[in-house]
Design an enzyme around this catalytic site. Structure first.
Site, PDB file in Angstrom:
ATOM      1  N   ASP A  78      23.140 -37.793 -35.367  1.00 61.59           N
ATOM      2  CA  ASP A  78      22.482 -38.057 -34.217  1.00 61.59           C
ATOM      3  C   ASP A  78      22.552 -39.482 -34.303  1.00 61.59           C
ATOM      4  O   ASP A  78      22.675 -40.218 -35.044  1.00 61.59           O
ATOM      5  CB  ASP A  78      21.219 -37.585 -33.846  1.00 61.59           C
ATOM      6  CG  ASP A  78      20.721 -37.816 -32.499  1.00 61.59           C
ATOM      7  OD1 ASP A  78      21.386 -37.711 -31.667  1.00 61.59           O
ATOM      8  OD2 ASP A  78      19.513 -38.275 -32.533  1.00 61.59           O
ATOM      9  N   SER A  79      22.459 -39.999 -32.539  1.00 64.20           N
ATOM     10  CA  SER A  79      22.425 -41.519 -32.653  1.00 64.20           C
ATOM     11  C   SER A  79      20.882 -42.023 -33.130  1.00 64.20           C
ATOM     12  O   SER A  79      20.498 -43.046 -33.327  1.00 64.20           O
ATOM     13  CB  SER A  79      22.270 -41.870 -31.004  1.00 64.20           C
ATOM     14  OG  SER A  79      21.170 -41.475 -30.476  1.00 64.20           O
ATOM     15  N   TYR A 104      22.900 -43.782 -27.473  1.00 65.54           N
ATOM     16  CA  TYR A 104      24.465 -43.525 -27.282  1.00 65.54           C
ATOM     17  C   TYR A 104      24.503 -43.571 -25.730  1.00 65.54           C
ATOM     18  O   TYR A 104      25.670 -43.384 -25.155  1.00 65.54           O
ATOM     19  CB  TYR A 104      24.780 -42.343 -27.869  1.00 65.54           C
ATOM     20  CG  TYR A 104      25.114 -42.618 -29.541  1.00 65.54           C
ATOM     21  CD1 TYR A 104      25.212 -43.576 -30.245  1.00 65.54           C
ATOM     22  CD2 TYR A 104      25.830 -41.417 -30.347  1.00 65.54           C
ATOM     23  CE1 TYR A 104      25.365 -43.745 -31.638  1.00 65.54           C
ATOM     24  CE2 TYR A 104      25.871 -41.497 -31.525  1.00 65.54           C
ATOM     25  CZ  TYR A 104      25.828 -42.779 -32.279  1.00 65.54           C
ATOM     26  OH  TYR A 104      26.140 -42.827 -33.598  1.00 65.54           O
ATOM     27  N   GLY A 105      23.534 -42.885 -25.225  1.00 66.69           N
ATOM     28  CA  GLY A 105      23.463 -42.336 -23.978  1.00 66.69           C
ATOM     29  C   GLY A 105      24.131 -43.071 -22.663  1.00 66.69           C
ATOM     30  O   GLY A 105      24.912 -42.798 -21.933  1.00 66.69           O
ATOM     31  N   CYS A 140      24.039 -34.147 -31.379  1.00 67.82           N
ATOM     32  CA  CYS A 140      23.774 -35.184 -30.199  1.00 67.82           C
ATOM     33  C   CYS A 140      24.723 -34.725 -29.123  1.00 67.82           C
ATOM     34  O   CYS A 140      26.017 -34.340 -29.565  1.00 67.82           O
ATOM     35  CB  CYS A 140      24.172 -36.412 -30.649  1.00 67.82           C
ATOM     36  SG  CYS A 140      24.122 -37.713 -29.576  1.00 67.82           S
ATOM     37  N   ASN A 141      24.005 -34.463 -27.996  1.00 65.83           N
ATOM     38  CA  ASN A 141      24.804 -34.386 -26.921  1.00 65.83           C
ATOM     39  C   ASN A 141      25.836 -35.149 -26.559  1.00 65.83           C
ATOM     40  O   ASN A 141      27.015 -34.746 -26.262  1.00 65.83           O
ATOM     41  CB  ASN A 141      23.978 -33.773 -25.769  1.00 65.83           C
ATOM     42  CG  ASN A 141      23.177 -32.382 -26.025  1.00 65.83           C
ATOM     43  OD1 ASN A 141      23.466 -31.225 -25.224  1.00 65.83           O
ATOM     44  ND2 ASN A 141      21.813 -32.622 -26.824  1.00 65.83           N
ATOM     45  N   GLU A 193      12.030 -42.703 -29.005  1.00 65.11           N
ATOM     46  CA  GLU A 193      12.323 -43.536 -30.208  1.00 65.11           C
ATOM     47  C   GLU A 193      11.339 -44.399 -30.619  1.00 65.11           C
ATOM     48  O   GLU A 193      11.179 -44.895 -31.545  1.00 65.11           O
ATOM     49  CB  GLU A 193      13.730 -44.419 -29.864  1.00 65.11           C
ATOM     50  CG  GLU A 193      14.860 -43.491 -29.899  1.00 65.11           C
ATOM     51  CD  GLU A 193      15.601 -43.145 -31.199  1.00 65.11           C
ATOM     52  OE1 GLU A 193      15.341 -44.030 -31.953  1.00 65.11           O
ATOM     53  OE2 GLU A 193      16.238 -42.201 -31.219  1.00 65.11           O
ATOM     54  N   CYS A 223      19.781 -33.052 -24.319  1.00 63.76           N
ATOM     55  CA  CYS A 223      19.713 -34.264 -25.265  1.00 63.76           C
ATOM     56  C   CYS A 223      18.853 -33.707 -26.663  1.00 63.76           C
ATOM     57  O   CYS A 223      17.693 -33.274 -26.081  1.00 63.76           O
ATOM     58  CB  CYS A 223      19.198 -35.419 -24.452  1.00 63.76           C
ATOM     59  SG  CYS A 223      18.960 -36.709 -25.449  1.00 63.76           S
ATOM     60  N   THR A 224      19.145 -34.023 -27.724  1.00 67.61           N
ATOM     61  CA  THR A 224      18.403 -33.421 -28.605  1.00 67.61           C
ATOM     62  C   THR A 224      17.238 -34.349 -28.955  1.00 67.61           C
ATOM     63  O   THR A 224      16.131 -33.772 -29.405  1.00 67.61           O
ATOM     64  CB  THR A 224      19.072 -33.737 -29.985  1.00 67.61           C
ATOM     65  OG1 THR A 224      19.792 -34.916 -30.200  1.00 67.61           O
ATOM     66  CG2 THR A 224      20.313 -32.672 -30.032  1.00 67.61           C
ATOM     67  N   HIS A 225      16.830 -35.476 -28.158  1.00 67.14           N
ATOM     68  CA  HIS A 225      15.638 -36.203 -28.397  1.00 67.14           C
ATOM     69  C   HIS A 225      14.500 -35.425 -27.279  1.00 67.14           C
ATOM     70  O   HIS A 225      13.444 -35.640 -27.340  1.00 67.14           O
ATOM     71  CB  HIS A 225      15.744 -37.540 -27.574  1.00 67.14           C
ATOM     72  CG  HIS A 225      16.379 -38.495 -28.684  1.00 67.14           C
ATOM     73  ND1 HIS A 225      17.731 -38.320 -28.943  1.00 67.14           N
ATOM     74  CD2 HIS A 225      16.000 -39.755 -29.164  1.00 67.14           C
ATOM     75  CE1 HIS A 225      17.845 -39.374 -29.890  1.00 67.14           C
ATOM     76  NE2 HIS A 225      16.742 -40.193 -29.896  1.00 67.14           N
TER      77      HIS A 225
HETATM   78  N1  DGL Z   1      20.011 -37.623 -28.640  1.00 68.76           N
HETATM   79  C1  DGL Z   1      21.309 -37.717 -28.126  1.00 68.76           C
HETATM   80  C2  DGL Z   1      21.794 -36.852 -27.324  1.00 68.76           C
HETATM   81  O1  DGL Z   1      21.615 -35.448 -27.556  1.00 68.76           O
HETATM   82  C3  DGL Z   1      21.577 -39.048 -27.391  1.00 68.76           C
HETATM   83  C4  DGL Z   1      20.504 -40.144 -27.358  1.00 68.76           C
HETATM   84  C5  DGL Z   1      21.083 -41.640 -27.196  1.00 68.76           C
HETATM   85  O2  DGL Z   1      20.835 -41.922 -25.828  1.00 68.76           O
HETATM   86  O3  DGL Z   1      21.254 -42.182 -28.155  1.00 68.76           O
HETATM   87  O4  DGL Z   1      22.612 -36.989 -26.391  1.00 68.76           O
END
Ligand code: DGL
Length: 266
Positions: A3-4, A35-36, A67-68, A146, A178-180
């Site tokens: 994941d990011s 990453y988003g 990570c989505n 984060e 989003c996995t966060h």
């Molecule tokens: N956790 C990531 C997802 O599922 C992205 C988070 C990010 O922006 O890095 O999209």
């Protein structure tokens, strides 16, 4: 899996609970998160690089893109070029969302990259074209997670603003795309109302991984030892250990530093 940053730990938790005997390597690319907001082409490069690392340095038998945003950017290409199975979180999440709805009005929230890619819109339509789907990007949510700030007044105010269109749409089920976001579940649920079911892709993805390993006859037989769990971060490893342990649990013990030879870090 990768994941990011910390978000994929929600998927790691589900995998560890379901398959404690499997060896797991988790890469949190905190040196290049988030990453988003990035171009999907750049996220694709990162995903390819991390997958190469998992194959070459850890000889993995499967890659989970936890990570989505990376799944939206790179899953198809990774599946095409990687010699081991690669599984993302979007399809299992969409299937779980459609299982949960009763009124057939559903929502998905995710990063700007994920929502803008149309990946969820396609995944839901592929299952059931008659579903009414409302999507919203939630820039800012990942940064709160984060920082370990999952329940503050500020994140609550942001959630009220970003989720308002979904409250108005009368959805009965909301996918945390989003996995966060599962770390923000309490705040999101407060805003959406207790009647809206929150669905996350972690369990659905873990079940999909276990089915695929069983079908390929490659589940690890526990034998004389439990699974070994390794965690790697491309950012500050001490910070990763402290927050990651709080989010995942005691299995996250040591964190190893990794770096990418030619990458931009901003
Ligand atoms: N956790 C990531 C997802 O599922 C992205 C988070 C990010 O922006 O890095 O999209």
């Amino acid at each position: 899996m990768f994941d990011s940053g910390f978000g994929g730990l929600t998927v790691a938790r589900a995998l560890l609970d379901l398959m404690p005997d499997e060896d797991l390597v988790y890469v949190g690319d905190t040196g290049r998160y988030p990453y988003g907001p990035r171009d999907l082409s750049e996220v694709r490069e990162f995903a390819l690089e991390i997958t190469q690392h998992l194959l070459q340095n850890h000889d993995v038998k499967m890659v989970v893109v936890a990570c989505n945003t990376a799944s939206a950017a790179a899953l198809e290409e990774l599946q095409r070029i990687t010699p081991v199975p690669v599984i993302g979180v979007i399809e299992p999440g969409a299937a779980a969302l459609l299982d949960a709805t009763r009124n057939r009005r559903v929502g998905v929230i995710g990063t700007v990259g994920t929502i803008g890619s149309g990946a969820y819109q396609r995944a839901v339509a592929a299952h059931d074209a008659g579903i009414e789907l409302s999507c919203a990007a939630c820039p800012g949510f990942v940064e709160f997670v984060e920082r370990g700030e999952t329940d503050s007044e500020q994140v609550h105010v942001l959630a009220e603003r970003l989720l308002a269109p979904l409250v108005d749409a009368g959805i009965d089920s909301l996918l945390l795309g989003c996995t966060h976001y599962p770390f923000l579940a309490r705040t999101i649920s407060d805003v959406m109302g207790r009647d809206v079911v929150l669905v996350d892709s972690a369990d659905a993805t873990a079940f999909r991984v276990s089915d695929m390993l069983r079908d390929a006859d490659s589940l690890r037989d526990g034998g004389d030892r439990r699974g070994v769990h390794r965690f790697e971060s491309s950012g500050d490893v001490e910070a990763f250990r402290a927050l990651g342990r709080q989010l995942l649990g005691p299995e996250l013990d040591e964190v190893t530093a990794i770096s990418w030879p030619d990458s931009a870090t901003s």
